[in-house]
Each structure stands twice: as structure tokens, then as C-alpha cells.
Design a protein around this motif. Structure first.
Motif, PDB file in Angstrom:
ATOM      1  N   ILE A 160      22.124 -44.712   4.487  1.00 27.07           N
ATOM      2  CA  ILE A 160      20.812 -44.239   4.066  1.00 27.07           C
ATOM      3  C   ILE A 160      20.291 -45.145   2.955  1.00 27.07           C
ATOM      4  CG2 ILE A 160      19.534 -42.311   3.061  1.00 27.07           C
ATOM      5  CD1 ILE A 160      21.740 -40.494   4.238  1.00 27.07           C
ATOM      6  N   GLU A 168      20.045 -45.902   8.930  1.00 16.80           N
ATOM      7  CA  GLU A 168      19.981 -44.609   9.618  1.00 16.80           C
ATOM      8  C   GLU A 168      18.722 -43.866   9.205  1.00 16.80           C
ATOM      9  OE1 GLU A 168      22.173 -40.263   9.209  1.00 16.80           O
ATOM     10  OE2 GLU A 168      23.244 -42.050   8.524  1.00 16.80           O
ATOM     11  N   ALA A 169      18.417 -43.937   7.898  1.00 15.06           N
ATOM     12  CA  ALA A 169      17.230 -43.258   7.374  1.00 15.06           C
ATOM     13  C   ALA A 169      16.797 -43.927   6.084  1.00 15.06           C
ATOM     14  CB  ALA A 169      17.514 -41.786   7.122  1.00 15.06           C
ATOM     15  N   ASN A 197      12.549 -42.205  11.269  1.00 17.36           N
ATOM     16  CA  ASN A 197      13.701 -42.105  10.368  1.00 17.36           C
ATOM     17  C   ASN A 197      13.309 -42.296   8.908  1.00 17.36           C
ATOM     18  OD1 ASN A 197      13.141 -44.854  10.559  1.00 17.36           O
ATOM     19  ND2 ASN A 197      15.302 -45.468  10.412  1.00 17.36           N
ATOM     20  N   ALA A 229      23.226 -40.371  -1.468  1.00 18.56           N
ATOM     21  CA  ALA A 229      23.304 -41.288  -0.324  1.00 18.56           C
ATOM     22  C   ALA A 229      24.621 -42.051  -0.349  1.00 18.56           C
ATOM     23  CB  ALA A 229      22.130 -42.264  -0.355  1.00 18.56           C
ATOM     24  N   GLY A 273      27.358 -40.192   1.137  1.00 17.76           N
ATOM     25  CA  GLY A 273      27.271 -39.942   2.574  1.00 17.76           C
ATOM     26  C   GLY A 273      26.605 -38.639   2.946  1.00 17.76           C
ATOM     27  N   VAL A 274      25.880 -38.034   2.022  1.00 22.98           N
ATOM     28  CA  VAL A 274      25.158 -36.790   2.311  1.00 22.98           C
ATOM     29  C   VAL A 274      24.042 -37.075   3.312  1.00 22.98           C
ATOM     30  CG1 VAL A 274      23.798 -34.912   1.311  1.00 22.98           C
ATOM     31  CG2 VAL A 274      25.721 -35.889   0.029  1.00 22.98           C
ATOM     32  N   LYS A 275      23.807 -36.157   4.223  1.00 21.77           N
ATOM     33  CA  LYS A 275      22.805 -36.343   5.266  1.00 21.77           C
ATOM     34  C   LYS A 275      21.377 -36.375   4.690  1.00 21.77           C
ATOM     35  CE  LYS A 275      25.571 -36.502   8.795  1.00 21.77           C
ATOM     36  NZ  LYS A 275      25.704 -37.781   9.542  1.00 21.77           N
ATOM     37  N   PRO A 276      20.483 -37.119   5.332  1.00 27.89           N
ATOM     38  CA  PRO A 276      19.112 -37.253   4.816  1.00 27.89           C
ATOM     39  C   PRO A 276      18.400 -35.925   4.581  1.00 27.89           C
ATOM     40  CG  PRO A 276      19.487 -38.818   6.599  1.00 27.89           C
ATOM     41  CD  PRO A 276      20.694 -37.943   6.540  1.00 27.89           C
ATOM     42  N   VAL A 277      18.523 -34.998   5.527  1.00 28.78           N
ATOM     43  CA  VAL A 277      17.830 -33.716   5.384  1.00 28.78           C
ATOM     44  C   VAL A 277      18.352 -32.959   4.172  1.00 28.78           C
ATOM     45  CG1 VAL A 277      17.425 -31.472   6.456  1.00 28.78           C
ATOM     46  CG2 VAL A 277      17.272 -33.543   7.838  1.00 28.78           C
ATOM     47  N   GLU A 278      19.655 -33.052   3.934  1.00 27.92           N
ATOM     48  CA  GLU A 278      20.242 -32.366   2.782  1.00 27.92           C
ATOM     49  C   GLU A 278      19.807 -33.018   1.473  1.00 27.92           C
ATOM     50  OE1 GLU A 278      24.495 -31.905   3.179  1.00 27.92           O
ATOM     51  OE2 GLU A 278      24.316 -31.587   5.334  1.00 27.92           O
ATOM     52  N   CYS A 326      16.964 -34.592   0.967  1.00 30.94           N
ATOM     53  CA  CYS A 326      15.562 -34.200   0.772  1.00 30.94           C
ATOM     54  C   CYS A 326      15.451 -32.766   0.273  1.00 30.94           C
ATOM     55  CB  CYS A 326      14.775 -34.367   2.069  1.00 30.94           C
ATOM     56  SG  CYS A 326      14.546 -36.090   2.557  1.00 30.94           S
TER      57      CYS A 326
END
Length: 279
Positions: free
Chosen positions: A2, A79-80, A106, A130, A133-138, A140
Motif C-alpha cells: 500500500i 495494491e492501493a 485502487n 501500511a 500490512g493493514v488492509k486499505p479499508v481498515e 481508511c
């Protein structure tokens, strides 16, 4: 992977940007009829020099095409992309970035509802998450949850730049100068508001400002505090660091220099302490 990006107005120091692989999108600085890019081909010291020469200085948002070009280069590589914007009440950057992001699947745009290292807190938080490794939606979701927790304020030595920018009248500026008034400017619900007005020597005003913000305040997140200033002396910054330490021991105190946007509106000798609240 990310990628975290932000408007140049987040005022994070270069070493931190490099360490966390954060890329900035520069706003425009207009000196008379010439267009410069914030932090790229103009610095706050340049602005102070130009204003001293009698030139007109203003800032302008990044347009939609510029954001599209910026995102088009980064989008295929990550990825994002999470882009944190200068607050929407201060500029059209957020609206323009949102329009540009519609062309990609993305890219996430965050309205920081803040400026300077008020936004910088969010950029820093996003980059740390980031890296984990936390997901983009989380990420945000977390950023949106801390928007109301960021406490951003500054004390301004002289009101000349606010007057030139049309943000106060000449009478107010002259009166403030005669009475040695140093106003604090606060970000409240995404908008600028005048806070307490201090009187006297600038360093003493700043010391009282720090006391007012921090003394007996148990609602502060003590992980991080930014001391962000515009052309203040090393002695003044050292005085403020010492004053902060009298009230709260922060895990991290980061000194940053205000970029062209804050500097063009507030002028030299502006300083703020910016932190987050627990709730």
C-alpha cells in the motif's frame, strides 16, 4: 503493498517522508503571475523574501488533471494508494482528488479536515499501518475515526500576512500590533477559528499557549506531538520543547517546518503544537 500519498500541506519532515516512503503532491504557490510548486521550487523563506519586496503571494489547489496524472503513475505499482488531502474547507484539493480517483479502482481519498501537521498526524498514522500490512479499508476506517481527535492550533506573532491575505482588516492588524496581541488560530470541525489572544513577548505568549493546551489535560494521546513552526529561532523552539516537557512526557516530539501554504497565510514566527486526543 500500500502506498501512502498526501498533499504537500501535511508539513512532515523530509527524513520521515523518506523513511516511510510517503510521496507528496505539491500545491501551487503564486507569486504575482508566476506559478511555483510548494516545496519543489519554492520555500517559505522565498515567500518571505518576495512579500518583503512587495510582491503578491497566494496559494492554489492541485487540479483534477494533475491528480489524475499523479495517480496514473502510482496506481499500477501498488495494491492501493491512500491519499490524505488538505481539509476540504481550506481548499478544493479534496474535491479534485476525489474526481480524479473515480478513474481508478485502487485509490482511496481521505479528507483530513485539517492542515499542516494536523493532516500530518493522519499521514503518519496511515504510513505506520501500511507498513504493518493493514488492509486499505481498515486504514481508511481508522483515519476517519481519528479526524475529530486531532488538536491543531498555532500562535501568530504578527497579523500582517493575515491582513494581506484578506483574513483580517488593516484596523485589526494595527490594533493587534499596538497592543502586542498574538492570536491563536485553531482548527475546529474542519474550519479555522480564532482562539485565545495572548499579549506580550512572543516566547512568553508561546509558553502560556503551551500551558493552556497541555496543563492538567489527561485526554491527550501521549504517543506523539508535532512542534511545527514558520521560521522561528532555534532558541524559541527549544523553549517550547522545554515547556511541553513540564506538562506531558510524549513518546515522540517531532519538530517540523511549516510549508509554503501555512507560511504564506501566517508569515514568519508562527508556531503550533499539534497532537491527538484519546477521545
Amino acid at each position: 503493498m500500500i502506498k501512502i500519498t498526501a498533499d504537500s500541506t501535511c508539513d512532515l519532515p523530509p527524513e520521515l517522508l523518506e523513511q516511510l516512503n510517503i510521496t507528496l503532491m505539491p500545491l501551487h504557490v503564486l507569486i504575482d503571475d508566476k506559478d511555483y510548486r510548494d516545496g519543489v521550487d519554492i520555500s517559505p523563506k522565498d515567500i518571505f523574501r518576495y512579500v518583503g519586496e512587495g510582491k503578491t503571494c497566494s496559494t492554489a489547489a492541485v487540479n483534477t488533471f494533475e491528480y489524475e496524472t499523479f495517480f496514473a503513475e502510482l496506481s499500477p505499482k501498488f495494491e492501493a494508494i491512500i491519499h490524505i488531502c488538505l481539509g476540504s474547507e481550506f481548499s478544493s484539493c479534496y474535491q479534485n482528488a476525489k474526481l480524479a480517483a473515480d478513474s481508478f479502482d485502487n485509490i482511496f481519498i481521505i479528507n483530513s479536515s485539517n492542515l499542516s501537521t494536523g493532516s500530518g498526524h493522519m499521514v503518519y498514522e496511515a504510513a505506520l499501518l501500511a507498513k504493518e500490512g493493514v488492509k486499505p479499508v481498515e486504514i481508511c476506517s481508522h483515519l476517519n475515526s481519528i479526524i475529530p481527535k486531532v488538536d491543531a492550533s498555532f500562535v501568530i506573532d504578527k497579523m500582517d500576512y493575515l491582513r494581506k491575505g484578506g483574513r483580517c482588516s488593516g484596523v485589526e492588524a494595527i490594533g493587534a500590533t499596538l497592543l502586542k496581541i498574538k492570536p491563536s488560530i485553531e482548527v475546529i470541525e474542519g474550519k479555522l477559528a480564532v482562539g485565545k489572544k495572548y499579549r506580550g513577548n512572543f516566547d512568553r505568549c508561546l509558553t502560556n499557549y503551551v500551558k493552556d493546551r497541555l496543563e492538567n489535560n489527561d485526554k491527550i494521546d501521549t504517543r506523539r506531538l508535532f512542534i511545527t513552526h514558520s521560521d522561528c529561532s532555534a532558541e524559541t523552539v527549544a523553549t517550547i520543547k522545554e515547556a511541553v516537557g513540564r506538562y506531558i512526557q510524549f513518546d515522540e516530539i517531532i519538530e517540523t517546518t511549516a510549508g509554503c501554504t501555512i507560511s504564506s497565510h501566517c508569515g514568519p514566527n508562527t508556531l503550533g503544537i499539534l497532537y491527538m486526543r484519546k477521545n
